[in-house]
Design an enzyme around this catalytic site. Structure first.
Site, mmCIF file in Angstrom:
data_model
loop_
_atom_site.group_PDB
_atom_site.id
_atom_site.type_symbol
_atom_site.label_atom_id
_atom_site.label_comp_id
_atom_site.label_asym_id
_atom_site.label_seq_id
_atom_site.Cartn_x
_atom_site.Cartn_y
_atom_site.Cartn_z
ATOM 1 N N HIS A 1 31.436 38.377 25.472
ATOM 2 C CA HIS A 1 31.692 37.063 26.357
ATOM 3 C C HIS A 1 31.227 36.190 25.965
ATOM 4 O O HIS A 1 32.139 34.962 26.348
ATOM 5 C CB HIS A 1 31.098 37.723 27.750
ATOM 6 C CG HIS A 1 31.359 36.213 28.969
ATOM 7 N ND1 HIS A 1 33.098 35.733 29.626
ATOM 8 C CD2 HIS A 1 30.428 35.341 29.111
ATOM 9 C CE1 HIS A 1 32.450 34.824 30.235
ATOM 10 N NE2 HIS A 1 31.429 34.876 30.314
ATOM 11 N N ASP B 1 31.728 38.296 40.359
ATOM 12 C CA ASP B 1 31.177 36.652 39.909
ATOM 13 C C ASP B 1 32.392 36.209 40.537
ATOM 14 O O ASP B 1 33.255 35.672 38.797
ATOM 15 C CB ASP B 1 30.607 36.882 38.605
ATOM 16 C CG ASP B 1 29.979 35.574 38.922
ATOM 17 O OD1 ASP B 1 30.141 34.594 39.783
ATOM 18 O OD2 ASP B 1 29.841 34.669 37.479
ATOM 19 N N ARG C 1 37.817 27.988 37.511
ATOM 20 C CA ARG C 1 36.955 27.552 36.181
ATOM 21 C C ARG C 1 37.492 26.052 35.858
ATOM 22 O O ARG C 1 36.813 25.883 35.046
ATOM 23 C CB ARG C 1 38.336 28.772 34.867
ATOM 24 C CG ARG C 1 38.305 29.770 34.521
ATOM 25 C CD ARG C 1 36.575 29.865 34.465
ATOM 26 N NE ARG C 1 36.535 31.324 33.807
ATOM 27 C CZ ARG C 1 35.277 32.450 34.299
ATOM 28 N NH1 ARG C 1 34.233 31.123 33.789
ATOM 29 N NH2 ARG C 1 35.438 33.423 34.553
ATOM 30 N N GLN D 1 34.395 24.822 37.792
ATOM 31 C CA GLN D 1 33.318 25.011 36.852
ATOM 32 C C GLN D 1 32.958 23.949 35.394
ATOM 33 O O GLN D 1 31.949 23.541 34.887
ATOM 34 C CB GLN D 1 33.192 26.248 36.100
ATOM 35 C CG GLN D 1 31.680 26.591 35.623
ATOM 36 C CD GLN D 1 32.210 27.986 35.541
ATOM 37 O OE1 GLN D 1 33.231 28.580 35.530
ATOM 38 N NE2 GLN D 1 31.033 28.732 33.974
ATOM 39 N N THR E 1 31.087 36.076 45.942
ATOM 40 C CA THR E 1 30.834 37.100 45.028
ATOM 41 C C THR E 1 30.968 37.858 45.533
ATOM 42 O O THR E 1 30.535 38.853 47.014
ATOM 43 C CB THR E 1 29.121 37.030 44.425
ATOM 44 O OG1 THR E 1 29.932 36.026 43.790
ATOM 45 C CG2 THR E 1 29.079 37.877 43.537
ATOM 46 N N GLU F 1 39.109 34.919 29.258
ATOM 47 C CA GLU F 1 39.361 35.513 27.959
ATOM 48 C C GLU F 1 40.618 36.637 27.767
ATOM 49 O O GLU F 1 41.357 36.025 26.671
ATOM 50 C CB GLU F 1 37.725 36.904 28.004
ATOM 51 C CG GLU F 1 36.893 36.034 27.983
ATOM 52 C CD GLU F 1 35.355 36.825 27.934
ATOM 53 O OE1 GLU F 1 34.973 36.997 29.224
ATOM 54 O OE2 GLU F 1 34.311 37.613 27.197
#
Lengths: 424, 424
Positions: free
Chosen positions: A136, A235, A239, A242, A259, A366
């Site tokens: 990751h 979690d 994005r 963040q 969460t 990902e």
């Protein structure tokens, strides 16, 4: 191990006699109380404690007729072991007959799982999230910085950051898409609004049972001994928020809004047969992080995604907890070694679990390579990130010979953002 | 405002009738309970509640005979206002005579401050630390990255990170130097041991009183209304540990080992006359962060340092809370706006407060310019960072016409690191 609760003996059940995970449940309007999953039933241990069939506290104070497992956790490993032994004795085919042979008590003590509503199994004291999956970390480096090189400290430190405990919720709780600031790469100034790149992170959560003292370092072995059990942990991650906020002090609002954890605490004792070594070290660890026993667990993990109205979910990733570089015990040791007191109810997220092939990636970031490569669901729809109405589910099980230790689903549905700011 | 408690009328007292800050105290072996500072005395409000002189709860349940103020905080602003009004009435020269004219009750209700031990005034739910001082951010940029340029997001976002609540302690609690990983610039691999660059950060702490709901954004005005009061806050920092760990996920163990707060919660009501505007904006803020009233406070701040055995402390910095770029209300709004529930007892650190001149720098990192420029104490000793045995103290007061609203000292002494890892 065979139980007289027949459904616990099926190879398909998540909750055989070897598991006995701890949850908090209701079946009606009564107060939430402690229960133990066995086959397709919940054992009402609060009731059995009231009846004197289970006795944990010397003074007779209730430890199970409570809406959390924290009392048991803080009582320590002797109590953990005694409770597990008593439960096995009560539920084993050839154990204590007090419950098995009493039809009235059985009828009162065993509640169908299907009839129960699950609640948070423990009060989260504080929540810390780690970044201990090498694949990751390499993927995120490649996506965000153009290089899969790990940060300089990564092979030495189980990197972590403090998260927000107040937004940890149990599986089944809907999550509103968060509002926040973000800035498009070509924009001059940031904008404010609903998250545009909503994601999951597939993680395990380790639950601290017993405390450490302020100022007092602990060893990895002590840390391992403090861990009460594990849950699946999603979690949820914004994005775009963040990406704009995280320099220089790390993730904050991009991770704060929710969460989700699975409803059953699977104990360290139940998982013991599935212990497995952390992988070979790329660089030698400092001595304080050395483990004397295998610190990871062989737990098969899966992520599914189901759009609103679809009749089935699509599996989007499958991997294993054993992919991690650092164990929860190493993380907890590193966390406590500087002197911060760790407490019963502290929750440690493992970090996103991704394996080496694309089918093992534990986040949509990902899987869609930051949105550049949409993936297709079984319904024919494509996705890069989460859309409103999508349900995301994590599943996990340690697979033994003819049985499995399951966690129960860790599921959440995304609702549209609440955009009104109510008047005072 | 004059009180019949004579010491409260002195221009030098930190605790005049206008202040009435809230603490938790003991004078002997009894359980800690709520008290209010007035002059050089503590008013035992737990006792007065028991006597029916103060009545907050409709059902008569105690809200003050508790070792924390959280019950009052969560009861909301009406209760806050009612309590403050009742206390002023009881203690004012010309107010309700029930306490003033009853010698026996007075003798029981007023305890000399000098005889009391102070405890944590509230249970910290979660602790968040911000980075809202522009001068500090510029200094840290210049020191660490060679340029005072602010991060790209800094003028748009009140940058924050989640800290560790379990190591927040009250003034007077000794702090052990933390152990941790660090890497010298010229070293090939990191090493483990006691922190070599131990520092303070001069901050204010805002205490959230009332809650927000999960998923529901709030305005700055609502956030301002949720803040119960303020304390002084020392964010002890291990610069070498922090420097090695903080990329990419922010400060973690470098900040985890201890945070000290002053013992008295000074209420937003007491500070209201000292409200002052945030400075002119370098860049326009997004509308959700706009304030409708002045969000900072004019509070004079001071840092002193006293080596072991020295007979007096040296003032090493003096500045003012009004130097901040973002207010606590803006920070709380930004924190909650993405949907995380904020709760009574949440503690928000302002970020290090530094003014434009060197005498106003709120950390030793800035005062010694990362250790390159040692400074001299009144004892003749020099310092760059904290040595074992040093006592660091923060002081703060809002200064009115002939009176001041003080916070009480925020003090901590550094003890050597505990380096033994006890056997299991």
């Amino acid at each position: 191990m065979k139980s007289w609760v027949e459904s616990a003996n099926s190879a398909d059940t998540q909750f055989p006699l070897n598991n006995l995970p701890y949850g908090v449940f209701t079946t009606g309007d009564e107060d939430p109380r402690c229960g133990v999953a066995i086959g397709d039933m919940i054992l009402d241990v609060a009731y059995l404690e009231e009846e004197g069939v289970i006795a944990l506290d010397e003074d007779g104070d209730p430890m199970l007729d409570l809406p959390f497992w924290n009392e048991v956790m803080e009582a320590g490993r002797e109590t953990w072991d005694a409770l597990r032994a008593r439960l096995i004795d009560l539920l084993a085919e050839d154990g204590d007959a007090v419950l098995r042979d009493d039809a009235a008590m059985r009828a009162r003590a065993l509640v169908p799982l299907a009839d129960a509503e699950m609640h948070m199994p423990f009060v989260v004291s504080e929540y810390t999230d780690f970044y201990a999956g090498k694949q990751h970390a390499q993927n995120m480096g490649a996506i965000l910085r153009g290089s899969p090189d790990l940060p300089a400290n990564w092979l030495h430190i189980p990197i972590g950051y403090n998260g927000r405990a107040s937004s940890v919720v149990v599986s089944g709780t809907d999550i509103h898409r968060p509002l926040g600031q973000s800035k498009a790469p070509d924009a001059e100034v940031p904008s404010f609004g609903p998250c545009k790149r909503l994601d999951i992170e597939l993680e395990m959560g380790a639950i601290v049972g017993t405390s450490s003292e302020m100022g007092q370092p602990i060893t990895v072995d002590q840390a391992d001994d403090m861990i009460f059990g594990y849950v699946l942990l999603n979690d949820w991650s914004a994005r775009d928020i963040q990406g704009w906020e995280y320099q220089p002090l790390g993730p904050f609002q991009g991770k704060a809004f929710g969460t989700t954890i699975s409803p059953w605490i699977v104990t360290s004792a139940a998982l013991a047969p599935f212990r497995t070594e952390t992988p070979a070290r790329d660089k030698e660890l400092l001595p304080y992080l050395t483990e004397s026993k295998p610190g990871l667990y062989d737990i098969a993990l899966e992520v599914t995604m189901q759009p609103e109205g679809a009749d089935k979910a699509t599996t989007v990733a499958q991997t294993n907890y054993s992919r991690m570089y650092y164990s929860a015990a190493q993380q907890l040791c590193h966390h406590a070694v500087g002197g911060v007191p760790m407490n019963g109810g502290d929750l440690l997220g493992s970090g996103t679990i991704s394996g080496p092939s694309k089918s093992e990636y534990g986040s949509l970031m990902e899987l869609s390579w930051a949105g550049r490569e949409p993936f297709t669901l079984d319904t024919g729809e494509t996705r890069t990130f989460i859309e409103d109405g999508d349900t995301l589910t994590l599943k996990g099980a340690a697979k033994g010979d003819g049985y499995q230790i399951g966690f129960g689903d860790c599921e959440g549905k995304i609702l549209p953002a609440i955009t009104n700011f109510p008047a005072k």
